[in-house]
Design a protein around this motif. Structure first.
Motif, PDB file in Angstrom:
ATOM      1  N   HIS A   1     -93.730 -38.021  63.140  1.00 36.91           N
ATOM      2  CA  HIS A   1     -92.534 -38.854  63.013  1.00 36.91           C
ATOM      3  C   HIS A   1     -91.288 -38.001  62.751  1.00 36.91           C
ATOM      4  O   HIS A   1     -90.422 -38.371  61.959  1.00 36.91           O
ATOM      5  N   GLY A   2     -91.189 -36.858  63.389  1.00 38.03           N
ATOM      6  CA  GLY A   2     -90.094 -35.936  63.129  1.00 38.03           C
ATOM      7  C   GLY A   2     -88.748 -36.457  63.603  1.00 38.03           C
ATOM      8  O   GLY A   2     -88.650 -37.341  64.458  1.00 38.03           O
ATOM      9  N   VAL A   3     -87.692 -35.880  63.024  1.00 40.74           N
ATOM     10  CA  VAL A   3     -86.313 -36.214  63.398  1.00 40.74           C
ATOM     11  C   VAL A   3     -85.572 -34.907  63.638  1.00 40.74           C
ATOM     12  O   VAL A   3     -85.526 -34.041  62.758  1.00 40.74           O
ATOM     13  N   GLY A   4     -84.989 -34.756  64.825  1.00 41.74           N
ATOM     14  CA  GLY A   4     -84.313 -33.519  65.182  1.00 41.74           C
ATOM     15  C   GLY A   4     -82.867 -33.490  64.727  1.00 41.74           C
ATOM     16  O   GLY A   4     -82.299 -34.515  64.332  1.00 41.74           O
ATOM     17  N   PRO A   5     -82.214 -32.303  64.783  1.00 39.81           N
ATOM     18  CA  PRO A   5     -80.814 -32.172  64.370  1.00 39.81           C
ATOM     19  C   PRO A   5     -79.904 -33.109  65.167  1.00 39.81           C
ATOM     20  O   PRO A   5     -80.010 -33.202  66.393  1.00 39.81           O
ATOM     21  N   GLY A   6     -79.031 -33.818  64.441  1.00 37.55           N
ATOM     22  CA  GLY A   6     -78.083 -34.715  65.077  1.00 37.55           C
ATOM     23  C   GLY A   6     -78.659 -36.038  65.532  1.00 37.55           C
ATOM     24  O   GLY A   6     -77.935 -36.864  66.078  1.00 37.55           O
ATOM     25  N   SER A   7     -79.960 -36.258  65.327  1.00 37.68           N
ATOM     26  CA  SER A   7     -80.616 -37.481  65.790  1.00 37.68           C
ATOM     27  C   SER A   7     -80.718 -38.512  64.662  1.00 37.68           C
ATOM     28  O   SER A   7     -80.568 -38.178  63.487  1.00 37.68           O
ATOM     29  N   VAL A   8     -80.989 -39.742  65.046  1.00 43.13           N
ATOM     30  CA  VAL A   8     -81.208 -40.831  64.087  1.00 43.13           C
ATOM     31  C   VAL A   8     -82.500 -41.530  64.474  1.00 43.13           C
ATOM     32  O   VAL A   8     -82.660 -41.964  65.623  1.00 43.13           O
ATOM     33  N   ARG A   9     -83.433 -41.629  63.527  1.00 45.14           N
ATOM     34  CA  ARG A   9     -84.695 -42.330  63.780  1.00 45.14           C
ATOM     35  C   ARG A   9     -84.733 -43.611  62.963  1.00 45.14           C
ATOM     36  O   ARG A   9     -84.437 -43.602  61.765  1.00 45.14           O
ATOM     37  N   THR A  10     -85.079 -44.715  63.619  1.00 46.35           N
ATOM     38  CA  THR A  10     -85.208 -46.007  62.946  1.00 46.35           C
ATOM     39  C   THR A  10     -86.656 -46.207  62.533  1.00 46.35           C
ATOM     40  O   THR A  10     -87.532 -46.400  63.381  1.00 46.35           O
ATOM     41  N   PHE A  11     -86.913 -46.152  61.220  1.00 46.59           N
ATOM     42  CA  PHE A  11     -88.268 -46.380  60.699  1.00 46.59           C
ATOM     43  C   PHE A  11     -88.412 -47.863  60.364  1.00 46.59           C
ATOM     44  O   PHE A  11     -87.768 -48.365  59.433  1.00 46.59           O
ATOM     45  N   LEU A  12     -89.238 -48.557  61.127  1.00 47.79           N
ATOM     46  CA  LEU A  12     -89.550 -49.942  60.821  1.00 47.79           C
ATOM     47  C   LEU A  12     -90.509 -49.987  59.634  1.00 47.79           C
ATOM     48  O   LEU A  12     -90.832 -48.958  59.046  1.00 47.79           O
TER      49      LEU A  12
END
Length: 594
Positions: A242-253
């Motif tokens: 469930h990684g998140v990269g630089p500048g990204s946004v991850r929506t965790f439900l």
């Protein structure tokens, strides 16, 4: 405008659970925020009950309800703004109420804000913004989600706070989505061409401004966390899939399974490139990720019929009093003249009929609203199951693709080693069981796993549509337990089953470690009734009482009302050298379901 959008005027809904304060403070703060908001729009404000005109084409209704002891039960304000030239009416409703009885979650009160747009036929759906008073409510009131503080601003996370963030993401009772945003690194910024319209502002400052704007737009319906690159690296080590990269946004439900690659597909990532090249649509999608679940989530009953009966009891009393007065007037004036008497009698009958019709309509309306609440809950559950099925399907498709590639590569290598006949030889493959009954029959072929529970409890699962899925998962779990027990007994493996699944030896069956719980919570284990449910049958060679507490269990599903569990006892170090399954069936009682 879609038919669905036209049929449903609800544009925004925010429901705020309040715990660490008094209900009186909630009502005081809600009135203060409401007054500030109305004043900012140029409307007069008075907390007196009733309907009043506050502007051209604008009305404000306000109502308060009280308990028998005189303490406030609820308050509701509704601002209706008519825009005839645009063919639309905006309706903003603010409701605050406290539960009739104390809740298991310790909620002292609820506050909800709803924005509706009622359109004339043929009018397009306008772009809408959440009412500004939502942010002030979150800033003034101690809003929390399953013990997690909800803030109006992005919460900054450094490497030392990553463990807390993981706890937030994996909290089983969390209701709100979590947007995890990682600050752009220098390399990610330099690898992208600048946009001339934005070149005057450093990249990270622009990104933080957009993130703050996003937090304001999802305030109350999602939580936003701002991670440094160092914190992101620590998070990605903890959450492999469930990684998140630089500048990204991850929506965790909700329902995050950190050990499941399949689960990662449910929690969508917005890349830095997308955010940078097309920020408007990209941030609108992220906003929808927060607001869409909130629109689908039904209002707590506390904010509806509990605090605000469909027709106020005082109004019923007034209507019935008027009806009785009309009947007396007809009786007193019976000799006053035939015409007057007939008119009064007609008026009395009409009023009686109106009261009876109102009673019938009020009953029908109450029934329909309860039915609508039930349907909303069912829709939310079905929608959640659909999301899970899509994620499972995506994962299965990827796994199938990987397996096919691996088989082709092995066949190619065998052919190159002049073993083509072996490479293409047909082999017999085992099918997964399609029912729980078939699963129980297959267990007899596993030398290190025995079923000692009640067969009838397990067979109840076959009455559900997902029985074949649960049977396949139970079979995989049983084979994993069997391989684990074999290693423990024959090869002196010295770790527990969860560790076996986290770092498996080669050539064994495993399950996601997140499916494995080796103990029950203290509140369950120490509760007499709940502990008794988990005192499950085993042979006398395991325990002379022929029962043993089985806190260890496997989760075959984490959604819905059934959520099957497989409870087991590890006797690989005992007299039998086996795993004993003492229960397979619907989720047993917990403190949350009790």
């Amino acid at each position: 405008m879609s038919e669905e959008r036209a049929a449903d005027p609800l544009a925004y809904r925010v429901v705020l659970p309040i715990r660490d304060t008094t209900s009186a403070e909630v009502f005081d703060q809600s009135r203060a925020v409401l007054g500030n908001w109305l004043s900012s729009k140029g409307y007069p404000w008075s907390p007196a009950s009733g309907l009043s005109s506050v502007g051209d084409g604008t009305t404000l209704s306000f109502a308060s309800t009280y308990r028998d002891d005189g303490t406030q039960q609820g308050m509701r304000a509704q601002l209706t703004e008519v825009e005839p030239e645009q063919g639309r009416t905006w309706r903003t409703t603010v409701t605050a109420a406290r539960p009739e009885h104390s809740t298991a979650g310790g909620i002292r009160a609820w506050v909800a804000v709803e924005l509706e747009c009622l359109l004339e036929p043929g009018r397009p759906w306008p772009r809408t913004n959440p009412p500004r008073l939502i942010r002030e409510l979150v800033e003034r009131l101690p809003v929390d989600d399953a013990g997690i503080a909800v803030d109006a601003q992005p919460l900054r996370v450094g490497p030392r706070q990553v463990a807390e963030l993981v706890d937030v993401l994996c909290e089983p009772d969390r209701a709100l989505p979590v947007l995890v945003a990682v600050q752009p690194s220098q390399s990610s910024q330099s690898s992208q061409p600048s946009q001339s319209s934005r070149s005057s502002q450093p990249e990270h400052e622009q990104w933080e401004r957009e993130l703050g704007r996003l937090a304001r737009r999802v305030c109350g319906v999602a939580m936003v966390y701002h991670l440094s690159p160092e914190a992101a690296a620590a998070l990605n080590r903890e959450l492999t899939f469930h990684g998140v990269g630089p500048g990204s946004v991850r929506t965790f439900l909700t329902g995050v399974d950190p050990a499941s690659a399949a689960d990662s597909g449910r929690h969508r990532v917005m890349s830095f490139q997308r955010l940078r090249q097309d920020p408007g649509p990209a941030y609108r999608i992220l906003t929808l990720n927060g607001h869409t679940p909130a629109l689908r989530r039904p209002l707590p009953r506390t904010l509806g019929a509990d605090a605000f009966p469909e027709i106020d009891p005082a109004e019923w009393s007034r209507l019935r009093g008027a009806e009785e007065s009309a009947r007396k007037t007809v009786s007193l004036d019976a000799d006053a003249g035939a015409t007057l008497s007939a008119e009064l009698r007609t008026t009395s009958l009409a009023l009686t009929g109106a009261v009876r019709q109102l009673e019938r309509l009020e009953s029908e309306l109450r029934h329909e609203r309860l039915r609508a609440q039930e349907l909303e809950v069912q829709y939310q559950q079905a929608d959640g199951r659909a999301d899970d099925e899509v994620a499972d399907h995506d994962h299965t498709t990827r796994q199938l693709s990987f397996a096919e590639q691996r088989v082709r590569e092995l066949q190619r290598r065998l052919s190159a080693a002049e073993a083509a006949e072996e490479a293409w030889r047909s082999i017999e493959l085992d099918d997964d069981p399609l029912s729980i009954e078939a699963f129980l029959d297959l267990l007899g072929g596993l030398p290190y796993v025995e079923f000692s529970g009640r067969r009838d409890d397990a067979l109840e699962l076959d009455d559900h549509m997902k029985a074949s899925t649960w049977a396949a998962k139970a079979w995989r779990a049983a084979r994993a337990l069997n391989d684990y027990a074999h290693r423990r007994v024959e090869e002196s493996y010295d770790r527990n089953f969860r560790e076996f699944c986290l770092t498996p030896p080669q050539g064994v069956y495993t399950v996601s470690a997140n499916q494995v719980a080796l103990r029950e919570s203290d509140s369950v284990a120490s509760h007499a009734k709940m502990r008794a449910q988990r005192e499950l049958p085993v042979p006398a060679s395991v325990n002379p009482t022929k029962k043993i507490f089985m806190g260890a269990h496997l989760k075959l599903d984490h959604k819905g009302t059934v959520s099957p569990r497989l409870h087991f006892h590890d006797d690989t170090g005992g007299a039998t050298g086996k795993i004993w399954i003492g229960y397979l069936g619907p989720h047993l009682t917990t403190t949350l379901s009790n």
